[in-house]
Design an enzyme around this catalytic site. Structure first.
Site, mmCIF file in Angstrom:
data_model
loop_
_atom_site.group_PDB
_atom_site.id
_atom_site.type_symbol
_atom_site.label_atom_id
_atom_site.label_comp_id
_atom_site.label_asym_id
_atom_site.label_seq_id
_atom_site.Cartn_x
_atom_site.Cartn_y
_atom_site.Cartn_z
ATOM 1 N N CYS A 156 0.818 -1.220 0.000
ATOM 2 C CA CYS A 156 0.000 0.000 0.000
ATOM 3 C C CYS A 156 0.849 1.266 0.000
ATOM 4 C CB CYS A 156 -0.937 0.000 1.200
ATOM 5 S SG CYS A 156 -2.081 -1.384 1.157
ATOM 6 N N HIS B 237 -3.300 7.252 2.376
ATOM 7 C CA HIS B 237 -3.690 5.939 1.854
ATOM 8 C C HIS B 237 -5.061 5.601 2.427
ATOM 9 C CE1 HIS B 237 -3.953 1.750 1.066
ATOM 10 N NE2 HIS B 237 -3.659 1.380 2.297
ATOM 11 N N ASN C 21 -10.122 -0.210 0.108
ATOM 12 C CA ASN C 21 -8.662 -0.104 0.050
ATOM 13 C C ASN C 21 -8.167 -0.747 -1.242
ATOM 14 O OD1 ASN C 21 -5.907 -0.493 0.330
ATOM 15 N ND2 ASN C 21 -6.011 -1.148 2.471
HETATM 16 O O1 UT7 Z 1 -3.370 -1.046 3.810
HETATM 17 C C1 UT7 Z 1 -3.374 -1.545 5.109
HETATM 18 C C2 UT7 Z 1 -4.404 -2.618 5.109
HETATM 19 N N1 UT7 Z 1 -4.974 -2.979 6.368
HETATM 20 C C3 UT7 Z 1 -5.602 -2.133 7.208
HETATM 21 O O2 UT7 Z 1 -5.644 -0.949 7.040
HETATM 22 C C4 UT7 Z 1 -6.291 -2.774 8.368
HETATM 23 C C5 UT7 Z 1 -6.351 -1.872 9.579
HETATM 24 N N2 UT7 Z 1 -7.285 -2.446 10.543
HETATM 25 C C6 UT7 Z 1 -8.607 -2.186 10.451
HETATM 26 O O3 UT7 Z 1 -9.046 -1.445 9.587
HETATM 27 C C7 UT7 Z 1 -9.509 -2.804 11.484
HETATM 28 O O4 UT7 Z 1 -8.733 -3.499 12.422
HETATM 29 C C8 UT7 Z 1 -10.560 -3.781 10.876
HETATM 30 C C9 UT7 Z 1 -11.592 -2.975 10.104
HETATM 31 C C10 UT7 Z 1 -9.914 -4.803 9.970
HETATM 32 C C11 UT7 Z 1 -11.303 -4.507 11.995
HETATM 33 O O5 UT7 Z 1 -11.907 -3.576 12.892
HETATM 34 P P1 UT7 Z 1 -11.720 -3.738 14.459
HETATM 35 O O6 UT7 Z 1 -12.482 -2.645 15.070
HETATM 36 O O7 UT7 Z 1 -10.230 -3.784 14.741
HETATM 37 O O8 UT7 Z 1 -12.412 -5.107 14.735
HETATM 38 P P2 UT7 Z 1 -11.837 -6.389 15.488
HETATM 39 O O9 UT7 Z 1 -10.919 -7.153 14.593
HETATM 40 O O10 UT7 Z 1 -11.364 -5.981 16.831
HETATM 41 O O11 UT7 Z 1 -13.149 -7.240 15.676
HETATM 42 C C12 UT7 Z 1 -14.236 -6.785 16.514
HETATM 43 C C13 UT7 Z 1 -15.372 -7.774 16.412
HETATM 44 C C14 UT7 Z 1 -14.944 -9.214 16.552
HETATM 45 O O12 UT7 Z 1 -15.973 -9.888 17.248
HETATM 46 P P3 UT7 Z 1 -15.795 -10.288 18.783
HETATM 47 O O13 UT7 Z 1 -14.583 -11.173 18.811
HETATM 48 O O14 UT7 Z 1 -15.575 -8.986 19.503
HETATM 49 O O15 UT7 Z 1 -17.084 -10.965 19.086
HETATM 50 C C15 UT7 Z 1 -14.885 -9.716 15.137
HETATM 51 O O16 UT7 Z 1 -15.122 -11.103 15.026
HETATM 52 O O17 UT7 Z 1 -15.956 -7.654 15.114
HETATM 53 C C16 UT7 Z 1 -16.005 -8.944 14.506
HETATM 54 N N3 UT7 Z 1 -15.840 -8.779 13.073
HETATM 55 C C17 UT7 Z 1 -16.860 -8.597 12.221
HETATM 56 N N4 UT7 Z 1 -18.187 -8.550 12.395
HETATM 57 C C18 UT7 Z 1 -18.959 -8.329 11.322
HETATM 58 C C19 UT7 Z 1 -14.659 -8.727 12.380
HETATM 59 N N5 UT7 Z 1 -14.923 -8.534 11.069
HETATM 60 C C20 UT7 Z 1 -16.272 -8.446 10.952
HETATM 61 C C21 UT7 Z 1 -17.131 -8.235 9.859
HETATM 62 N N6 UT7 Z 1 -18.456 -8.171 10.091
HETATM 63 N N7 UT7 Z 1 -16.671 -8.062 8.602
#
Ligand code: UT7
Length: 333
Positions: A113, A256, A286
């Site tokens: 990225c 980005h 993204n």
């Molecule tokens: O170019 C660089 C590329 N990568 C990035 O920029 C990624 C940067 N990170 C992020 O943008 C965020 O970490 C994410 C959007 C990927 C995830 O958001 P988060 O607020 O960090 O969520 P999390 O991974 O802490 O998950 C929170 C909850 C979990 O459930 P529990 O364990 O709390 O019950 C996940 O299982 O949300 C759940 N979850 C979802 N629920 C519905 C994770 N993905 C999803 C989904 N839909 N797509």
């Protein structure tokens, strides 16, 4: 003293297929409200099987050339930032050939990225030291080829696209690249990968070889998120300070496009009003190396970014890699 560079033209291209959050919910357990609230993404573009990276790159580069008003034969360099080439030997020469940029040397650069920013800075060095005069820098990726569409923690984020910028050498007084910093930290590389299979096959008795192939994208979202909100403001802050530029004098923050929460967090750190934060995450998600030039092109064409505007930009992602630059948009004469 070395010369400067001028950002003269921009272009972009995206596939026509649109995948909305609601449609994605047919594939994995997710919802539009979860994706919008956690990322700001509403839909993304998915390349159809016949849409290649070269096609997207060519389209973006052609419109950058058209805006610049340059003949393809006047280009010295075609630099394609991508992690998803059609050909691992490099896709840039195919773009060069399709453009008819007969004089240009063309090669790929991989920095995920951060790729577009790394490529922009690389191209700028050739222009500054006088070995080249005109360059096309393209950022293009089709990460949807490599997404695990059953992993809801990552598949909601990515889409495909391409963007390009036409650069020219200029006098140092008119330098459009005020300053930059690029960083890498391979020690933290394991939180975002598109790794090889590592399958070993026996060639003949006593000699084995590795079969080529890649696994889908693996991502520790929380780690990448923490990395971005820590490192991006730190690097941008260093650049602003070193150049005695106040964040108030920035016309645009062009980051980005990874997650709206990251964009907002960086803007808040510098008290940059959200109206000055360029974002098209809602429409494209993204698109990896494409996000910065895709966003820039949109904002140039709709008249938001104007001649002489000062932009703070930052790319960040796998590697880990990140970088920041202070740019002044020149536009066509
Ligand atoms: O170019 C660089 C590329 N990568 C990035 O920029 C990624 C940067 N990170 C992020 O943008 C965020 O970490 C994410 C959007 C990927 C995830 O958001 P988060 O607020 O960090 O969520 P999390 O991974 O802490 O998950 C929170 C909850 C979990 O459930 P529990 O364990 O709390 O019950 C996940 O299982 O949300 C759940 N979850 C979802 N629920 C519905 C994770 N993905 C999803 C989904 N839909 N797509």
């Amino acid at each position: 003293m070395d010369g400067g560079i001028a950002l003269i033209g921009s272009g972009s291209a995206t596939p026509t297929q649109i995948l909305t959050n609601a449609q994605l919910g047919q594939r994995v357990e997710t919802s539009d409200s979860w994706i919008v609230s956690r990322t700001g993404i509403a839909e993304r573009r998915i390349s159809a099987p016949e849409e290649s990276l070269v096609m997207l790159s060519h389209k973006a580069a052609s419109s950058a050339l058209e805006m610049a008003g340059w003949a393809p034969s006047s280009i010295d360099l075609v630099l394609l930032a991508t992690s998803t080439p059609d050909d691992l030997f490099g896709s840039a020469p195919q773009v060069q050939a399709n453009l008819g940029a007969t004089k240009a040397v063309a090669f790929d650069l991989t920095a995920a990225c951060s790729g577009f920013l790394f490529a922009l800075i690389t191209a700028a060095q050739y222009l500054r030291n006088g070995t080249m005069r005109r360059a096309l820098v393209i950022g293009a990726d089709q990460l949807t080829k490599w997404v695990d569409w059953d992993d809801r923690r990552s598949c909601v984020l990515f889409g495909d696209g391409a963007g390009a910028v036409a650069l020219e050498s200029s006098d140092f007084q008119d330098d459009g690249l005020i300053d930059f910093k690029l960083k890498s930290d391979g020690n933290r590389g394991d939180c975002l990968n598109l790794n090889q299979f590592g399958e070993s096959l026996q060639l003949i008795d006593g000699i084995s070889h590795q079969k080529g192939g890649f696994r889908p994208i693996e991502m520790n979202g929380q780690e990448v998120y923490k990395f971005a909100v820590r490192e991006v403001p730190a690097l941008l802050g260093e650049l602003l300070k070193a150049n005695k530029i106040s964040s108030k004098s920035l016309d645009w923050l062009l980051l980005h496009q990874a997650n709206q929460r990251i964009l907002d967090a960086v803007a808040d750190r510098f008290d940059i009003p959200h109206e000055k934060v360029l974002s098209n995450l809602a429409n494209y998600g993204n698109t990896s190396a494409a996000t910065i030039p895709l966003m820039l092109d949109e904002a140039v064409r709709d008249g938001r970014v104007k001649k002489g505007d000062l932009l703070a930009t930052s790319g960040f992602g796998a590697g880990l890699s990140w970088g920041a630059a202070l740019l002044r948009w020149q536009g066509p004469s």
